[in-house]
Design a protein around this motif. Structure first.
Motif, PDB file in Angstrom:
ATOM      1  N   TYR A 234      92.173   3.510  79.836  1.00 51.16           N
ATOM      2  CA  TYR A 234      93.302   2.881  79.144  1.00 51.16           C
ATOM      3  C   TYR A 234      92.908   2.555  77.705  1.00 51.16           C
ATOM      4  N   GLN A 235      93.906   2.319  76.864  1.00 51.40           N
ATOM      5  CA  GLN A 235      93.659   1.948  75.485  1.00 51.40           C
ATOM      6  C   GLN A 235      93.159   0.506  75.407  1.00 51.40           C
ATOM      7  N   ALA A 236      92.078   0.314  74.671  1.00 51.76           N
ATOM      8  CA  ALA A 236      91.525  -1.038  74.436  1.00 51.76           C
ATOM      9  C   ALA A 236      91.366  -1.784  75.765  1.00 51.76           C
ATOM     10  N   ASP A 237      91.889  -3.030  75.837  1.00 56.38           N
ATOM     11  CA  ASP A 237      91.762  -3.814  77.066  1.00 56.38           C
ATOM     12  C   ASP A 237      93.037  -3.784  77.902  1.00 56.38           C
ATOM     13  N   ASP A 238      93.847  -2.731  77.726  1.00 51.48           N
ATOM     14  CA  ASP A 238      95.122  -2.645  78.445  1.00 51.48           C
ATOM     15  C   ASP A 238      94.961  -2.510  79.953  1.00 51.48           C
ATOM     16  N   PHE A 239      93.834  -1.964  80.413  1.00 51.38           N
ATOM     17  CA  PHE A 239      93.662  -1.808  81.863  1.00 51.38           C
ATOM     18  C   PHE A 239      93.631  -3.171  82.547  1.00 51.38           C
ATOM     19  N   CYS A 240      92.839  -4.082  82.040  1.00 52.07           N
ATOM     20  CA  CYS A 240      92.765  -5.408  82.655  1.00 52.07           C
ATOM     21  C   CYS A 240      94.094  -6.143  82.522  1.00 52.07           C
ATOM     22  N   ARG A 241      94.753  -5.968  81.393  1.00 54.56           N
ATOM     23  CA  ARG A 241      96.062  -6.610  81.222  1.00 54.56           C
ATOM     24  C   ARG A 241      97.058  -6.063  82.245  1.00 54.56           C
ATOM     25  N   GLU A 242      97.047  -4.751  82.471  1.00 54.55           N
ATOM     26  CA  GLU A 242      97.972  -4.148  83.420  1.00 54.55           C
ATOM     27  C   GLU A 242      97.660  -4.600  84.851  1.00 54.55           C
ATOM     28  N   LEU A 243      96.398  -4.738  85.154  1.00 51.60           N
ATOM     29  CA  LEU A 243      95.991  -5.221  86.469  1.00 51.60           C
ATOM     30  C   LEU A 243      96.540  -6.624  86.708  1.00 51.60           C
ATOM     31  N   VAL A 244      96.424  -7.479  85.706  1.00 46.27           N
ATOM     32  CA  VAL A 244      96.951  -8.842  85.807  1.00 46.27           C
ATOM     33  C   VAL A 244      98.476  -8.821  85.921  1.00 46.27           C
ATOM     34  N   ARG A 245      99.119  -7.950  85.154  1.00 47.93           N
ATOM     35  CA  ARG A 245     100.586  -7.887  85.146  1.00 47.93           C
ATOM     36  C   ARG A 245     101.152  -7.456  86.497  1.00 47.93           C
ATOM     37  N   LEU A 246     100.499  -6.491  87.127  1.00 47.17           N
ATOM     38  CA  LEU A 246     101.033  -5.927  88.369  1.00 47.17           C
ATOM     39  C   LEU A 246     100.662  -6.725  89.612  1.00 47.17           C
ATOM     40  N   ALA A 247      99.578  -7.480  89.548  1.00 41.91           N
ATOM     41  CA  ALA A 247      99.074  -8.157  90.745  1.00 41.91           C
ATOM     42  C   ALA A 247     100.121  -9.035  91.441  1.00 41.91           C
ATOM     43  N   PRO A 248     100.922  -9.832  90.707  1.00 44.45           N
ATOM     44  CA  PRO A 248     101.852 -10.728  91.409  1.00 44.45           C
ATOM     45  C   PRO A 248     102.848 -10.017  92.309  1.00 44.45           C
ATOM     46  N   THR A 249     103.203  -8.767  92.013  1.00 46.61           N
ATOM     47  CA  THR A 249     104.155  -8.038  92.852  1.00 46.61           C
ATOM     48  C   THR A 249     103.542  -7.660  94.197  1.00 46.61           C
ATOM     49  N   HIS A 250     102.227  -7.875  94.337  1.00 42.81           N
ATOM     50  CA  HIS A 250     101.551  -7.556  95.597  1.00 42.81           C
ATOM     51  C   HIS A 250     100.968  -8.794  96.264  1.00 42.81           C
ATOM     52  N   LEU A 251     101.405  -9.971  95.834  1.00 40.69           N
ATOM     53  CA  LEU A 251     100.924 -11.218  96.439  1.00 40.69           C
ATOM     54  C   LEU A 251     101.996 -11.833  97.327  1.00 40.69           C
ATOM     55  N   ASN A 252     101.594 -12.254  98.516  1.00 40.19           N
ATOM     56  CA  ASN A 252     102.468 -13.069  99.350  1.00 40.19           C
ATOM     57  C   ASN A 252     102.621 -14.452  98.730  1.00 40.19           C
ATOM     58  N   PRO A 253     103.687 -15.185  99.065  1.00 42.54           N
ATOM     59  CA  PRO A 253     103.800 -16.567  98.578  1.00 42.54           C
ATOM     60  C   PRO A 253     102.550 -17.360  98.931  1.00 42.54           C
ATOM     61  N   GLY A 254     102.010 -18.051  97.939  1.00 42.82           N
ATOM     62  CA  GLY A 254     100.793 -18.826  98.126  1.00 42.82           C
ATOM     63  C   GLY A 254      99.515 -18.020  97.972  1.00 42.82           C
ATOM     64  N   GLY A 255      99.638 -16.699  97.730  1.00 45.02           N
ATOM     65  CA  GLY A 255      98.462 -15.840  97.639  1.00 45.02           C
ATOM     66  C   GLY A 255      97.716 -15.972  96.329  1.00 45.02           C
ATOM     67  N   HIS A 256      96.493 -15.456  96.322  1.00 46.74           N
ATOM     68  CA  HIS A 256      95.632 -15.503  95.138  1.00 46.74           C
ATOM     69  C   HIS A 256      95.189 -14.090  94.756  1.00 46.74           C
ATOM     70  N   CYS A 257      95.046 -13.871  93.471  1.00 49.00           N
ATOM     71  CA  CYS A 257      94.388 -12.680  92.934  1.00 49.00           C
ATOM     72  C   CYS A 257      93.217 -13.160  92.097  1.00 49.00           C
ATOM     73  N   GLN A 258      92.026 -12.625  92.368  1.00 52.63           N
ATOM     74  CA  GLN A 258      90.831 -13.041  91.632  1.00 52.63           C
ATOM     75  C   GLN A 258      90.057 -11.805  91.203  1.00 52.63           C
ATOM     76  N   LEU A 259      89.782 -11.729  89.929  1.00 57.71           N
ATOM     77  CA  LEU A 259      89.148 -10.529  89.398  1.00 57.71           C
ATOM     78  C   LEU A 259      88.252 -10.860  88.223  1.00 57.71           C
ATOM     79  N   LEU A 260      87.384  -9.905  87.906  1.00 54.26           N
ATOM     80  CA  LEU A 260      86.574  -9.949  86.697  1.00 54.26           C
ATOM     81  C   LEU A 260      87.255  -9.106  85.636  1.00 54.26           C
ATOM     82  N   ALA A 261      87.047  -9.437  84.369  1.00 56.44           N
ATOM     83  CA  ALA A 261      87.722  -8.697  83.306  1.00 56.44           C
ATOM     84  C   ALA A 261      86.945  -8.801  81.996  1.00 56.44           C
TER      85      ALA A 261
END
Length: 476
Positions: A234-261
């Protein structure tokens, strides 16, 4: 590269019998050689294992990656050669992979770490478990979950940590070889039932949701995607930004996403605003921590050395190209750290971005819920709510007073956490006084009134307490 489950069980039994474990290897090598091995220096470990007793033979073969005579290698050699885990070298055998015990009691299978003088890293190289893997494992919440996703599983190390607290685990990677080696890691570690899928980003789980998403992704920011394990293209740091952007659509209510970036520090822009913008787009409560930052030259050197390119004919050319690319984008530095999202369902999500360079109490995941609760509580309580709340001083908070000898009043009053994230902060007289009396017995309002009477000030505001609540010095 695959191996029958029966062979993996027998190999694991041999490891257990011989003591090829984290503690066993450390004891066999001794402090000096074990410390050197942690720094990727092999000579002391080679000296310590030259007698080739059964454990020494396993250490040499699987961890140090050197040939071991067939007589010393008391293993099902023909089967291991047949499935590709070993190769014949004259009257000796040599491992084609790196196989090391891991802190969970399991084993991690990866490609051997490249060192100066080794052949160039193959594009589908599978990096082993190291500092980044351990950092993420320490960060992840300890709460049991029904469904977990390890996005970009690599050699499979996060699954080793999730196996005892997740009912169902999906592990993905774009690299077929990584999935093969990860399955060897899980087979040797006695972990069954992992749902393995190949694909990029969230493509393999397009319509699915999870209670927990973890990822140690290919976050390296570079002009070219040369190595699958570290760069996504991806261009610059867009990969990590896209990962953060898309994660909520795959979380159940109350769920967590935890990643390194990784994220860029760009001239004329506050990196905290940049990163905070990523989190604000998600609609989740978010907590981002910068653990380290490097200037562009340090960053390039780190990753060129990581691929053993230092000293090669291409080193200077790639170094210069990478620096020029950063320069063209006005990059002044690159940050590394943690990102946590919490799908709390609130209409008023809270985002906190901070820098923590000090050592923290591990595992952070054991008290992650308290961290997130402190952040959201400080934001959402109104002044009236806060005045009506009985606060407690958190355990392990100490007060330090600094001043000239003999002076009546200190120059600085510091609150220091000896537990958790171990923050320190300078406070005023009012906050210091509250630290001495907040024991959960009385609401804040009468305490502030009493302190105001002593100081000759009326109507003290609770506002200065908000950052101290958010940072965990006080709790409700």
């Amino acid at each position: 590269m695959k191996a029958p489950s029966d062979l993996l069980r027998r190999l694991r039994a041999r490891f257990d019998e011989t003591g090829y474990t984290i503690d066993g290897v450390r004891e066999r090598l001794g402090d000096v050689a074990a410390g050197a091995l942690a720094r990727e220096e092999l000579v002391p470990a080679l000296r310590a294992t030259k007698d080739l007793d059964p454990l020494a033979a396993l250490i040499r073969l699987w961890w140090l990656g050197v040939p071991v005579s067939t007589a010393a290698a008391d293993l099902p050699l023909s089967e291991l050669v047949q499935c590709g885990l070993l190769v014949k070298v004259g009257d000796a055998v040599q491992a084609s992979v790196h196989l090391q015990p891991w802190e969970t009691g399991g084993y991690v299978v990866s490609d051997r770490k490249v060192r100066p003088g080794d052949p160039a890293v193959r594009r589908d190289h599978v990096v082993g478990a190291g500092g980044a893997s351990a950092n993420l494992a320490q960060l992840v919440t300890r709460q049991p979950v029904e469904r977990a996703l390890d996005l970009g599983t690599g050699c499979g190390v996060q699954v080793l940590h999730l196996a005892d607290r997740a009912g169902h685990i999906v592990a993905t990677d774009v690299n077929r070889r990584a999935l093969d080696l990860a399955q060897l890691s899980w087979g040797l570690s006695g972990i069954e039932g992992v749902d393995v899928r190949r694909g990029s980003m969230f493509d393999p789980v397009e319509d699915e949701r999870f209670d927990l998403i973890v990822s140690n992704p290919p976050f390296v920011i570079s002009p070219h995607a040369r190595l699958t394990y570290r760069e996504a293209g991806y261009q610059a740091d867009d990969f990590c930004r896209e990962l953060v952007r898309l994660a909520p659509t795959h979380l159940n209510p109350g769920g967590h996403c935890q990643l390194l970036a990784n994220w860029l520090h760009v001239k004329g822009e506050d990196w905290q605003d940049r990163l905070g913008g990523w989190l604000a787009e998600t609609g989740c409560d978010g907590w981002a921590v910068q653990r380290d930052a490097q200037d562009p030259a340090e960053y390039v050197e780190l990753w060129l050395k990581d691929a053993a390119e230092q000293g090669t004919p291409a080193y200077r050319e790639r170094y210069d190209e990478w620096l020029a690319w950063f320069e063209a984008q006005n990059v002044t530095g690159i940050g590394f750290g943690w990102i946590t999202l919490h799908a709390s369902g609130t209409l008023d999500p809270v985002v906190r971005v901070e820098e923590l360079s000090q050592q923290v109490e591990l595992p952070v995941g054991a008290y992650l819920a308290d961290i997130l609760d402190s952040i959201t509580t400080a934001h959402r309580l109104t002044d009236d709510d806060l005045l009506a709340t009985a606060l407690h001083l958190s355990k392990g908070v100490l007060e330090e007073r600094i001043g000239l000898p003999g002076a009546e009043d200190p120059t600085h009053i510091i609150l220091r956490q000896t537990r958790g994230l171990r923050r320190t902060t300078t406070v005023g007289t009012v906050e210091a006084a509250l630290a001495g009396v907040c024991d959960g017995q009385l609401p804040l309002a009468p305490l502030l009134a009493a302190i105001g009477d002593i100081l000759g000030e009326q109507h003290l505001s609770p506002t200065p307490l908000r950052p101290l609540i958010a940072e965990g010095y006080f709790h409700t």
